[in-house]
Scaffold this motif. Structure first.
Motif: not given
Length: 377
Positions: A18-20, A72-78
């Motif tokens: 997702l970041a890629r 700042v944001t997220f590629d996952h929810e961990h």
């Protein structure tokens, strides 16, 4: 702000696919996504220019990473909520905020909040001790879900008797009714800090062994009023929960109507088709949202768009490069996205998107392309 370009810097915690793909969308906006990866071999770390190595569980690493980011944001929810709140207290703009993300991180909290909002849900109970009540009201089987951390079929158990419940002793789970569904749908929306929202066409998602294998846009045969209902539900939830960025609402379509299954607050597998299939991809839309830019157009670029996930197949056979050669010779219109990940059986290593006018032929082409990349035949 990047002093060289005068453009904002977005940092994404997590170095997966997702970041890629978000990085690829950032390039068109004049940016290079800053990525916090755990390994230099992570999917996004292989392509992004600004990669920091560190753990999403380390507050010092998160603070150092966030320094200089406009968002700042997220590629996952961990990322634990207390660490996100610490960043927010430091003055960093973190999206989605901790008070929203908790409803994608914790299924018990999600069900409680959705219930308070009156959203359509399956019957559920917060504890395995409620199994007798659940089985009496809804019958067997009963679905057990890990309260935190489950994805791609992991953390979900189908309980057929009290004996199955005993096997889950010690796990933090919630119980849900097994919903008699027609199919699974997903409604994807984006929301900015200003409160602007944008909704994508509702899609059908096809699951196999708990993993999404195919997404069809728009969902075939979905009445317009039902599609509008799903989009409005997603918009209402994004607003009520205070989401900034993307919200994917996974839905069950039943004879009685729509039922909310899961929430995700990030770019989502159900939206990968938007890279070629929508005027604005979900990845660009997520960047627009966290930067408080106006939202992009979400209309389809073709009457039918099908995305098929490419899963890792058995070892051996021809190389992935050779498979690409053969696939492109057979179907030059198939759009391939490989994530740079080591191949393991069943692991998502890429996806294929096909556009066209006829649903049957587009589905067949997408399935054939994904199978060829997986199996080499």
């Amino acid at each position: 702000m990047d002093g060289r370009t005068g453009l904002p810097v977005v940092g994404m915690v997590g170095g997966g696919q997702l970041a890629r793909m978000t990085h690829q969308a950032a390039v068109a906006l004049g940016q290079s996504l800053r990525v916090l990866a755990e390994s230099a071999d992570d999917s996004a770390a292989l392509v992004a220019a600004d990669v920091r190595l560190g753990s999403h569980l380390d507050l010092a690493a998160l603070r150092e990473f966030a320094d200089g980011c406009d968002a700042v944001t997220f590629d996952h929810e961990h990322v634990p909520g207390e660490l996100i709140r610490a960043l927010e207290k430091d003055g960093f703009k973190v999206y989605p905020p901790a008070d929203a993300l908790i409803f994608a991180q914790d299924k018990r909290r999600m069900r409680e909040r959705l219930g308070a909002l009156g959203a359509p849900m399956p019957g559920w109970r917060p504890s395995p001790s409620d199994i007798s009540e659940m089985s009496e009201e809804y019958g067997w089987p009963v679905v057990a879900k890990a309260a935190r951390g489950g994805y791609d079929g992991r953390g979900v158990w189908m309980l057929s008797s009290m004996a199955d419940v005993a096997a889950l002793d010690g796990k933090d789970i919630i119980l849900e009714q097994r919903v008699p569904l027609r199919r699974e749908l997903a409604a994807l929306v984006a929301r900015s800090p200003f409160g602007q929202v944008a909704a994508y066409p509702v899609v059908e998602t096809v699951q196999r062994d708990g993993i999404c294998v195919e997404v069809i846009a728009p969902a075939p045969g979905l009445p317009e009023e039902r599609a509008l209902e799903a989009q409005q539900l997603a918009i209402d939830l994004a607003t009520a929960l205070g989401v900034v960025g993307l919200l994917a609402v996974e839905l069950f379509e039943t004879d009685e109507g729509l039922v909310v299954n899961e929430l995700a607050m990030r770019p989502h597998n159900s939206g990968h088709w938007t890279i070629e299939g929508a005027r604005t991809s979900q990845f660009e839309q997520h960047l627009r949202a966290v930067l408080d830019y106006p939202m992009g157009e979400t209309t389809l670029t073709a009457p039918v768009v099908v995305m098929a996930n490419v899963l890792g197949g058995p070892a051996g056979g021809i190389s992935i490069d050779e498979r690409l050669h053969h696939l492109f010779a057979e179907d030059p219109g198939a759009r391939v996205h490989l994530y740079g990940k080591q191949v393991r059986p069943g692991r998502k290593i890429g996806h294929v998107t096909v556009l066209g006018d006829d649903l049957s032929s587009v589905r067949a082409r997408a399935a054939r392309a994904a199978r060829w990349l997986q199996e080499g035949e």
